[in-house]
Design an enzyme around this catalytic site. Structure first.
Site, mmCIF file in Angstrom:
data_model
loop_
_atom_site.group_PDB
_atom_site.id
_atom_site.type_symbol
_atom_site.label_atom_id
_atom_site.label_comp_id
_atom_site.label_asym_id
_atom_site.label_seq_id
_atom_site.Cartn_x
_atom_site.Cartn_y
_atom_site.Cartn_z
ATOM 1 N N ASP A 1 0.815 -1.209 0.000
ATOM 2 C CA ASP A 1 0.000 0.000 0.000
ATOM 3 C C ASP A 1 0.857 1.271 0.000
ATOM 4 O O ASP A 1 1.985 1.271 0.514
ATOM 5 C CB ASP A 1 -0.886 0.038 1.250
ATOM 6 C CG ASP A 1 -2.000 -0.994 1.215
ATOM 7 O OD1 ASP A 1 -2.071 -1.764 0.252
ATOM 8 O OD2 ASP A 1 -2.797 -1.000 2.177
ATOM 9 N N HIS B 1 -6.012 3.319 -4.292
ATOM 10 C CA HIS B 1 -5.895 3.513 -2.839
ATOM 11 C C HIS B 1 -6.254 4.965 -2.485
ATOM 12 O O HIS B 1 -5.715 5.511 -1.537
ATOM 13 C CB HIS B 1 -4.476 3.160 -2.401
ATOM 14 C CG HIS B 1 -4.330 2.812 -0.947
ATOM 15 N ND1 HIS B 1 -5.178 1.943 -0.286
ATOM 16 C CD2 HIS B 1 -3.418 3.207 -0.013
ATOM 17 C CE1 HIS B 1 -4.784 1.813 0.976
ATOM 18 N NE2 HIS B 1 -3.730 2.589 1.167
ATOM 19 N N HIS C 1 3.732 -2.217 3.173
ATOM 20 C CA HIS C 1 3.685 -0.841 2.665
ATOM 21 C C HIS C 1 5.009 -0.493 1.987
ATOM 22 O O HIS C 1 6.070 -0.662 2.604
ATOM 23 C CB HIS C 1 3.432 0.147 3.806
ATOM 24 C CG HIS C 1 2.091 -0.023 4.452
ATOM 25 N ND1 HIS C 1 1.834 -1.019 5.369
ATOM 26 C CD2 HIS C 1 0.931 0.669 4.291
ATOM 27 C CE1 HIS C 1 0.565 -0.933 5.755
ATOM 28 N NE2 HIS C 1 0.003 0.078 5.122
#
Length: 212
Positions: free
Chosen positions: A34, A85, A182
């Protein structure tokens, strides 16, 4: 920092239409990243994934797509999936539905301007895993496939050790699990320690790393 290392059965029962995991029948893991693309961390992740012939899914922030378009294109050219996102990494619980959907649309525009290859796939993950029922319903009507997760590494959590980050993954993953990492500056320390170990650990156990 409070967060569930593994999503509970209750969460899946409340929101069964969201994607939490895949079939348990095969030894597959679904690594996701992410908040990128990031100018140095994302290329490092891509190089490491290539060493293990691993595919993954990158949930990209629209603003970062515009900032680092070549890195974004590299993700796709190396055969990984991409997802939306939001444009500004919004917390849906603190944002009106209209503003939230507008931000998602901006991120989708960033995707489609860079490449049409996966623009129709429309994977979406809400930042922080937080979106209202209204937001989720309207996103589904727009044909977004909303991808949550089963296991979160905690690589963003500065209060834990890198060793704990690795344990968060291996103690909570099973076949078909969707795992969150991430590719961001905040997660850099834990990610660089944990991701190589996770890839080595599950590769040794005969797992395949697949994209969504």
């Amino acid at each position: 920092m409070a967060y569930l290392k593994k999503i509970s059965t209750l969460g899946k029962l409340i929101y069964p239409s969201l994607m939490w995991n895949f079939s348990r029948k095969e030894k597959d893991l679904y690594l996701t990243f992410d908040d990128g693309p990031h100018p140095t961390i994302t290329p490092w992740v891509l190089e490491l994934l290539a060493q293990y012939k691993a595919k993954a899914t990158f949930f990209c922030v629209g603003d970062n797509i515009y900032k680092f378009p070549e890195i974004f294109k590299q993700i796709i050219s190396e055969g990984h999936s991409i997802g939306n996102h939001t444009y500004h990494h919004l917390n849906g619980w603190k944002t009106s539905t209209a503003s939230y959907l507008a931000d998602v649309a901006l991120a989708n525009e960033a995707v489609t301007k860079q490449t049409a290859l996966q623009a129709d796939k429309k994977l979406f993950r809400p930042p922080y895993g937080k979106a209202s029922i209204s937001q989720l319903k309207k996103l589904k009507r727009l044909n977004y496939k909303i991808v949550m997760w089963e296991t979160i590494s905690g690589d963003f959590d500065q209060s834990i050790s890198s060793k704990q980050c690795f344990k968060n993954v291996v103690e909570n993953c099973t076949s078909g699990s969707i795992v969150v990492f991430h590719d961001s500056e905040k997660a850099k320390k834990h990610l660089k320690h944990t991701l190589p170990k996770v890839l080595e650990y599950y590769n040794y156990k005969g797992y395949t790393f697949k994209k969504i």
